[in-house]
Design an enzyme around this catalytic site. Structure first.
Site, PDB file in Angstrom:
ATOM      1  N   HIS A 149       9.633   0.041   9.014  1.00 60.57           N
ATOM      2  CA  HIS A 149       8.722  -1.113   9.087  1.00 60.57           C
ATOM      3  C   HIS A 149       8.884  -2.076   7.900  1.00 60.57           C
ATOM      4  CE1 HIS A 149       6.599   0.718  12.416  1.00 60.57           C
ATOM      5  NE2 HIS A 149       6.309   1.793  11.712  1.00 60.57           N
ATOM      6  N   ASP A 186       0.844  -1.199   0.000  1.00 60.51           N
ATOM      7  CA  ASP A 186       0.000   0.000   0.000  1.00 60.51           C
ATOM      8  C   ASP A 186       0.882   1.253   0.000  1.00 60.51           C
ATOM      9  OD1 ASP A 186       0.973  -0.469   2.621  1.00 60.51           O
ATOM     10  OD2 ASP A 186      -0.762   0.521   3.554  1.00 60.51           O
TER      11      ASP A 186
HETATM   12  C1  BDR Z   1       2.723  -0.302   8.619  1.00 59.07           C
HETATM   13  O1  BDR Z   1       1.635   0.610   8.406  1.00 59.07           O
HETATM   14  C2  BDR Z   1       1.903   1.426   7.280  1.00 59.07           C
HETATM   15  O2  BDR Z   1       1.732   2.767   7.602  1.00 59.07           O
HETATM   16  C3  BDR Z   1       3.322   1.168   6.875  1.00 59.07           C
HETATM   17  O3  BDR Z   1       3.483   1.235   5.471  1.00 59.07           O
HETATM   18  C4  BDR Z   1       3.620  -0.205   7.404  1.00 59.07           C
HETATM   19  O4  BDR Z   1       3.258  -1.201   6.480  1.00 59.07           O
HETATM   20  C5  BDR Z   1       3.412   0.039   9.931  1.00 59.07           C
HETATM   21  O5  BDR Z   1       2.544  -0.044  11.010  1.00 59.07           O
HETATM   22 CA    CA Z   2       2.895  -0.636   4.114  1.00 61.99          CA
END
Ligand code: BDR
Ligand code: CA
Length: 315
Positions: free
Chosen positions: A241, A11
């Protein structure tokens, strides 16, 4: 060893962009295609972003297949512009996208798994909706994929979207509970690990020095996201992340893990919380974890090594 075949479910998203470019820079991985989902922004925008990221990297040969526009059991919660910018990519200028995406991510995922039985890994760095839809419509996929690697969840630490829940889980808790309950091999890289993987501001500044157009583009995408963490979490840098899940694919020996069953809370104020069994699932006492498969839940990592691997390759 031949490269691992990856379906990259995403995403984009600032950290998704970093994760994608890390995957493309890694000869251990072969990205078969990108499937898109809502999360950081609408599916329409994340799909446009996926196409733009591939175009910037000169990798229009990789297909993009658009996926679900809404979670399986509720409407989409909406974009998080305060984290990823109004365009989902840190408000960086994006090129006019020339390629088009196909539709039908869940089916495409299944087709890839069926074309290469036992060889395809689903790397999910967004909400797990496309995977849950694939399980529902094409149950054979469960036995066809090599592994499912998920960035998301929080086993023993607080959430980030709410005190209880991590963002990808909160965006579709019902889907996540199905994915962790299926009998395929699943590994979870959640906030237990990624909240410890913090490249410094100085490391992020080096992205702008790269000769690679993709990495230089990252240097335009990251500052908005970095500013969000610096102002809300008081860190110098970002939580890395999604790239950390890519590092897990390349170098799993850098991670420590437990084998727990996982449930995802779908009710009340803890909606989206991933709850680990913290032990066996064969207990005589009936519980929400009984008869659930065990998942590899990462609980730690050699953080500096994860960061160095990422930046060595991006630069
Ligand atoms: C996840 O949430 C999204 O905002 C980031 O892309 C990552 O996949 C982190 O909590
Ligand atoms: Ca993500």
């Amino acid at each position: 060893m031949p490269p691992r075949k990856i379906v990259f479910d995403t995403d984009p998203g600032v950290d998704d962009a970093m994760a994608l470019y890390l995957a493309l820079a890694s000869e251990e991985l072969e990205v078969l295609g990108l499937t898109t989902v809502f999360g950081n922004h609408t599916t329409e925008v994340t799909t446009r972003n996926a196409l733009a990221l591939l175009q910037i990297a000169g990798r229009e040969d990789i297909p993009v297949v658009a996926g679900a526009k809404d979670p399986v059991a509720m409407p989409y919660l909406g974009p998080v512009a305060h984290v990823h910018g109004d365009n989902g990519l840190g408000n960086a200028d994006l090129p006019e996208v020339t390629a088009k995406a196909d539709e039908g991510a869940a089916r495409w995922m299944f087709e890839q798994a069926a074309a290469h039985p036992g060889e395809v890994t689903l790397l999910a760095v967004g909400p797990l909706t496309n995977l849950a839809v694939a399980l529902e419509r094409h149950p054979e996929i469960e036995s066809l994929v090599q592994e499912v690697v998920v960035m998301g969840g929080n086993a023993l630490v607080p959430g980030n979207a709410t005190p209880a829940a991590e963002a990808n889980m909160l965006n579709d808790p019902e889907a996540a509970d199905r994915v962790f309950g299926a009998s395929w091999k699943v590994s979870m890289i959640g906030l237990d690990v990624t909240h410890e993987v913090i490249p410094t501001g100085a490391e992020l500044d080096r992205l702008a020095t790269s000769k690679l157009p993709a990495t230089r583009f990252l240097s335009e995408v990251v500052p908005f996201y970095r500013h969000f963490f610096e102002s809300t979490n008081g860190i110098d840098g970002i939580y890395m992340h999604d790239p950390t899940a890519v590092v897990y694919l390349i170098a799993p020996e850098l991670f420590t893990s437990e084998r727990w069953a996982l449930r995802v809370e779908t009710e009340g104020m803890s909606r989206g919380k991933t709850w680990p069994s913290l032990g066996g699932t064969d207990d005589a006492t009936p519980s929400a974890w009984r008869d659930r498969p065990r998942v590899t839940v990462c609980t730690g990592a050699e953080e500096r090594a994860v960061i160095e691997l990422t930046f060595d390759r991006l630069l």
